[in-house]
Design an enzyme around this catalytic site. Structure first.
Site, PDB file in Angstrom:
ATOM      1  N   GLY A  69       0.808  -1.216   0.000  1.00  0.00           N
ATOM      2  CA  GLY A  69       0.000   0.000   0.000  1.00  0.00           C
ATOM      3  C   GLY A  69       0.840   1.264   0.000  1.00  0.00           C
ATOM      4  CD  GLN A 177      -7.403  -0.870   7.221  1.00  0.00           C
ATOM      5  OE1 GLN A 177      -8.169  -1.818   7.426  1.00  0.00           O
ATOM      6  NE2 GLN A 177      -6.178  -0.855   7.711  1.00  0.00           N
ATOM      7  CB  CYS A 323       5.183   4.683  21.057  1.00  0.00           C
ATOM      8  SG  CYS A 323       4.098   4.288  22.412  1.00  0.00           S
TER       9      CYS A 323
HETATM   10  C1  LIG Z   1      -1.767  -0.541   6.099  1.00  0.00           C
HETATM   11  C2  LIG Z   1      -2.155   0.672   5.356  1.00  0.00           C
HETATM   12  C3  LIG Z   1      -1.293   1.253   4.404  1.00  0.00           C
HETATM   13  C4  LIG Z   1       0.095   0.727   4.152  1.00  0.00           C
HETATM   14  O1  LIG Z   1       0.085  -0.476   3.431  1.00  0.00           O
HETATM   15  P1  LIG Z   1       1.417  -1.382   3.424  1.00  0.00           P
HETATM   16  O2  LIG Z   1       1.109  -2.483   2.484  1.00  0.00           O
HETATM   17  O3  LIG Z   1       1.595  -1.847   4.837  1.00  0.00           O
HETATM   18  O4  LIG Z   1       2.538  -0.512   2.956  1.00  0.00           O
HETATM   19  C5  LIG Z   1      -1.733   2.351   3.714  1.00  0.00           C
HETATM   20  N1  LIG Z   1      -2.947   2.878   3.934  1.00  0.00           N
HETATM   21  C6  LIG Z   1      -3.807   2.350   4.828  1.00  0.00           C
HETATM   22  C7  LIG Z   1      -5.150   2.969   5.012  1.00  0.00           C
HETATM   23  C8  LIG Z   1      -3.438   1.242   5.575  1.00  0.00           C
HETATM   24  O5  LIG Z   1      -4.286   0.738   6.466  1.00  0.00           O
END
Ligand SMILES: *Cc1c(COP(=O)(O)O)cnc(C)c1O
Length: 384
Positions: A69, A177, A323
């Site tokens: 993502g 998500q 954190c």
């Molecule tokens: C987890 C997440 C990401 C990042 O995705 P990765 O594959 O972990 O790099 C980006 N946007 C949202 C909304 C996420 O929940």
């Protein structure tokens, strides 16, 4: 152990793992090679692309595989910005985006792009009409997430997409998500670019994709080989891509069942918490919210204390805060929704998934009220 942090990552579905294993063992060929041995890998990558395309109702050529993502978001933001810099340098986003979207925006701001960051209401929703008003002649891109990772609230992306199309501005959505959890049809929603990530829906970490509508040009971020039709250089993560493809297929086949089951568990957990713990508020939109997400503030307790005490009881949950070098910064998402620092510091996020059971919910409902009660006793008896 009870795992209640599916919005952070999900376990790998065993069927995804079995599909991946041959590509980590015997089918190790580089998909770009000429000999027949590489055909299996090449075909598997293309089959995975078809499965991801099908999940989104997109065409095969519109799917670019990425490392997840974060990379998909970077490719969308920077790729469009670099490609259209001569046309305009204004980008619109929202205050509750993931850091994987906000930080590329910060980078672009330092490069001379102008970013308008829209506020949200108390449920975490942006105002589409306000977005419409902030579009200018030099606006090149609007990026608003589909559902928020902390509180689960949905944004009105269909309405936003139609405004963008009417104004001739590209629309990107971080759908990390939602893809795999709910039906996402890019054609019907009118989306130009969309990010997804395999490890949020029972696929492997380090695999994801950017949907790029036919005709949308982005500047590649990596210079190298000609993989992914020159849009993403580097030898393909074959096993990861295969895993993503299978996860997409499974999500499509089992989405309805999973939603029904997980929603019932989340609702039971929410009702139980509201019944058993006094002074609790539920955050995010009461209805327009991911069916697996429950986000609460519990007066007079610090989220990290709750998380640690749950951890002692083998329950994994998340706080609403990050954190940073020992100090706990309250979530910017909650602050943007109008919560006080105090409230934001008492946040707890529970996000469920298909491997959770009734027993998980029951045990959590036994443990959490005691944890909160004890922490409240402690805080009442100390001055700090
Ligand atoms: C987890 C997440 C990401 C990042 O995705 P990765 O594959 O972990 O790099 C980006 N946007 C949202 C909304 C996420 O929940």
């Amino acid at each position: 152990m009870i795992y209640l942090d599916y919005n952070a990552t999900t376990p790998l579905d065993r069927r995804v793992l079995s599909g991946m294993l041959p590509f980590l063992k015997k089918n190790y060929a580089n998909p770009s090679s000429l000999y027949r041995f590489s055909q299996t890998a090449r075909r598997a990558v293309e089959e995975a692309r078809a499965r991801v395309a099908e999940l989104l109702s997109a065409s095969i050529e519109e799917i670019v595989f990425t490392s997840g993502g974060t990379e998909a978001n970077n490719m969308a933001l920077k790729g469009v910005a670099f490609a259209l810099a001569d046309k305009g340098r204004h980008i619109i986003t929202s205050v509750i985006e993931h850091s994987a979207l906000l930080n590329p925006c910060k980078f672009l701001e330092a490069q001379g792009f102008e970013i308008t960051t829209l506020p949200v209401d108390r449920y975490g929703v942006i105002d589409a009409q306000e977005l419409k008003k902030s579009i200018r002649t030099d606006t090149i891109l609007v990026s608003v997430m589909h559902a928020n990772n902390e509180v689960g609230t949905f944004q009105p992306i269909r309405e936003i997409a139609s405004i963008c199309r009417e104004k001739g501005v590209l629309f990107h959505t971080d759908a990390v998500q939602t893809v795999g959890k709910i039906p996402v049809n890019v054609k019907e929603l009118g989306i130009d670019l969309l990010s997804l990530s395999a490890h949020k829906f029972y696929g492997p970490k380090g695999a994801g994709a950017l949907y790029l509508r036919k005709g949308v040009k982005v500047t590649a971020l990596l210079d190298g080989g000609h993989q992914e039709k020159d849009r993403r250089a580097g030898t393909e993560n074959v096993s990861g891509i295969v895993g993503l493809g299978i996860a997409a297929q499974l999500a499509r086949d089992e989405m309805r069942e999973t939603e029904k089951k997980v929603r019932a568990l989340r609702d039971a957990l929410q009702a139980g918490i509201q019944k058993k713990i006094p002074k609790v508020t539920v955050n995010g939109h009461p209805v327009n919210r991911l069916y697996n997400t429950l986000h609460v503030c519990m007066e007079d307790v610090a989220s990290e204390s709750v998380i640690i005490n749950l951890d002692f009881k083998n329950i994994c949950a998340s706080g609403g805060s990050a954190c940073l070098s020992g100090s706990v910064t309250p979530s910017y998402v909650l602050r943007a929704m109008g919560l006080s620092i105090q409230e934001a510091r008492s946040a707890l996020r529970v996000s469920l998934g298909k491997y959770n059971t009734r027993e998980d919910v029951e045990k959590t409902l036994k443990v959490l009220p005691i944890v909160v009660k004890n922490l409240r006793k402690l805080s009442a008896s100390s001055l700090c």
